[in-house]
Design an enzyme around this catalytic site. Sequence first.
Site, PDB file in Angstrom:
ATOM      1  CE1 TYR A   1      -3.723  -1.746   5.230  1.00 45.67           C
ATOM      2  CE2 TYR A   1      -3.112   0.476   4.510  1.00 45.67           C
ATOM      3  CZ  TYR A   1      -3.552  -0.806   4.217  1.00 45.67           C
ATOM      4  OH  TYR A   1      -3.799  -1.163   2.912  1.00 45.67           O
TER       5      TYR A   1
ATOM      6  CB  SER B   1      -0.887   0.030   1.247  1.00 47.74           C
ATOM      7  OG  SER B   1      -1.550   1.277   1.333  1.00 47.74           O
TER       8      SER B   1
HETATM    9  N1  NAD Z   1      -8.749  -0.261  -1.660  1.00 51.04           N
HETATM   10  C1  NAD Z   1      -7.680   0.473  -1.458  1.00 51.04           C
HETATM   11  O1  NAD Z   1      -7.707   1.702  -1.591  1.00 51.04           O
HETATM   12  C2  NAD Z   1      -6.374  -0.173  -1.086  1.00 51.04           C
HETATM   13  C3  NAD Z   1      -5.221   0.620  -1.134  1.00 51.04           C
HETATM   14  C4  NAD Z   1      -3.991   0.047  -0.819  1.00 51.04           C
HETATM   15  C5  NAD Z   1      -3.929  -1.296  -0.491  1.00 51.04           C
HETATM   16  N2  NAD Z   1      -5.060  -2.041  -0.434  1.00 51.04           N
HETATM   17  C6  NAD Z   1      -4.899  -3.455  -0.071  1.00 51.04           C
HETATM   18  O2  NAD Z   1      -5.502  -4.262  -1.087  1.00 51.04           O
HETATM   19  C7  NAD Z   1      -6.005  -5.460  -0.523  1.00 51.04           C
HETATM   20  C8  NAD Z   1      -7.454  -5.659  -0.913  1.00 51.04           C
HETATM   21  O3  NAD Z   1      -8.161  -4.478  -0.630  1.00 51.04           O
HETATM   22  P1  NAD Z   1      -9.714  -4.325  -0.993  1.00 51.04           P
HETATM   23  O4  NAD Z   1     -10.001  -2.860  -1.020  1.00 51.04           O
HETATM   24  O5  NAD Z   1     -10.061  -5.141  -2.153  1.00 51.04           O
HETATM   25  O6  NAD Z   1     -10.337  -4.938   0.357  1.00 51.04           O
HETATM   26  P2  NAD Z   1     -11.759  -5.568   0.709  1.00 51.04           P
HETATM   27  O7  NAD Z   1     -11.935  -5.346   2.165  1.00 51.04           O
HETATM   28  O8  NAD Z   1     -12.798  -5.090  -0.247  1.00 51.04           O
HETATM   29  O9  NAD Z   1     -11.520  -7.125   0.436  1.00 51.04           O
HETATM   30  C9  NAD Z   1     -10.602  -7.850   1.185  1.00 51.04           C
HETATM   31  C10 NAD Z   1     -11.032  -9.299   1.232  1.00 51.04           C
HETATM   32  O10 NAD Z   1     -10.084 -10.009   2.039  1.00 51.04           O
HETATM   33  C11 NAD Z   1     -10.788 -10.890   2.904  1.00 51.04           C
HETATM   34  N3  NAD Z   1      -9.991 -11.184   4.094  1.00 51.04           N
HETATM   35  C12 NAD Z   1      -9.785 -10.370   5.162  1.00 51.04           C
HETATM   36  N4  NAD Z   1      -9.041 -11.008   6.084  1.00 51.04           N
HETATM   37  C13 NAD Z   1      -8.782 -12.243   5.591  1.00 51.04           C
HETATM   38  C14 NAD Z   1      -8.075 -13.363   6.097  1.00 51.04           C
HETATM   39  N5  NAD Z   1      -7.516 -13.351   7.312  1.00 51.04           N
HETATM   40  N6  NAD Z   1      -7.999 -14.476   5.323  1.00 51.04           N
HETATM   41  C15 NAD Z   1      -8.596 -14.525   4.103  1.00 51.04           C
HETATM   42  N7  NAD Z   1      -9.286 -13.486   3.588  1.00 51.04           N
HETATM   43  C16 NAD Z   1      -9.382 -12.360   4.321  1.00 51.04           C
HETATM   44  C17 NAD Z   1     -12.087 -10.166   3.215  1.00 51.04           C
HETATM   45  O11 NAD Z   1     -13.094 -11.062   3.666  1.00 51.04           O
HETATM   46  C18 NAD Z   1     -12.405  -9.498   1.889  1.00 51.04           C
HETATM   47  O12 NAD Z   1     -13.233 -10.289   1.068  1.00 51.04           O
HETATM   48  C19 NAD Z   1      -5.756  -5.346   0.992  1.00 51.04           C
HETATM   49  O13 NAD Z   1      -4.562  -6.028   1.317  1.00 51.04           O
HETATM   50  C20 NAD Z   1      -5.599  -3.859   1.215  1.00 51.04           C
HETATM   51  O14 NAD Z   1      -4.809  -3.561   2.339  1.00 51.04           O
HETATM   52  C21 NAD Z   1      -6.281  -1.508  -0.725  1.00 51.04           C
END
Ligand code: NAD
Length: 254
Positions: free
Chosen positions: A159, A149
């Site tokens: 985070y 991230s």
């Molecule tokens: N959306 C953003 O702006 C953003 C920015 C930077 C990084 N990220 C990273 O991208 C990744 C995905 O983000 P997103 O926005 O799609 O998130 P989201 O919350 O929409 O989806 C994440 C998924 O991971 C699953 N999950 C959570 N904990 C888990 C575990 N212990 N084991 C298995 N599955 C698990 C959840 O149930 C969910 O379906 C994350 O690692 C997040 O930190 C997101």
Amino acid sequence: MSEGNFYKGRVAVVTGGGRGFGKAFGTALAARGAHAVLVDIDGKVAEEAAAEIRANGGQATGFGGDVTDEARMAEIMAAAAALGGGGIDILINNAGLHSDEYGQPIFKMGLAKVKRLFDVNVIGVVTCTIAAADYMRGRAGASMVNIASSAGHMGGSAYGDTKLAVSGLTITFARELGPDGVRVNAISPGLMLTETIAAELPPETKARVKAMQMIGDDGKEEHIVDAMLFLTSPQASFVTGEVLRVTGGMAAGV
Ligand SMILES: NC(=O)c1ccc[n+]([C@@H]2O[C@H](COP(=O)([O-])OP(=O)(O)OC[C@H]3O[C@@H](n4cnc5c(N)ncnc54)[C@H](O)[C@@H]3O)[C@@H](O)[C@H]2O)c1
């Protein structure tokens, strides 16, 4: 080899595959002929996302499992490998905690939540990588992509610290798996309007982040999917140990 042909018949495991980036990764890989194996702690959304891909003519299987559960991840990787005649071609370590609850200052969150944050975001990547590695070693074109991230480049949050560790692990695993022909890279997204983020984010935060970007558009799932497709493709065959920032210029730095 065209990008389309490259994915045909390959097995791609995506953690956190039930929604957000994970579902979008699985959908894009399956659309190109891969068998998408979606792993999510919420087994129901993993199954639903896989069913949606199958309804659109793709190949997908959903599994419920926590990325920190060593035994369950070993079981799922073995099942995924069996789909690919004994191997896994692509692993996307995407599952992560990043909700408001886990974005608080350490002193507000408390130790139990900080531990869970590091466990899922950092140890989850290690657990899944160890579980999958033996099925990937020596497979032509095999690669992993970890989702870090932009928060990891900016400092000042637990985070972000977990994601800084993900960037570090990307280089460590690239070094350890390089001799076996497995490339390991990361994507460092900026603010991307996935369903969870769009629902949780106060408009003032969105405006503040946008003001830091060099490109004024909203970050979308497609931007991260395109980066994943590049990093897993033959076009990136000499790229490993890299963290690709996809932030609209928000987290630019040297
Ligand atoms: N959306 C953003 O702006 C953003 C920015 C930077 C990084 N990220 C990273 O991208 C990744 C995905 O983000 P997103 O926005 O799609 O998130 P989201 O919350 O929409 O989806 C994440 C998924 O991971 C699953 N999950 C959570 N904990 C888990 C575990 N212990 N084991 C298995 N599955 C698990 C959840 O149930 C969910 O379906 C994350 O690692 C997040 O930190 C997101």
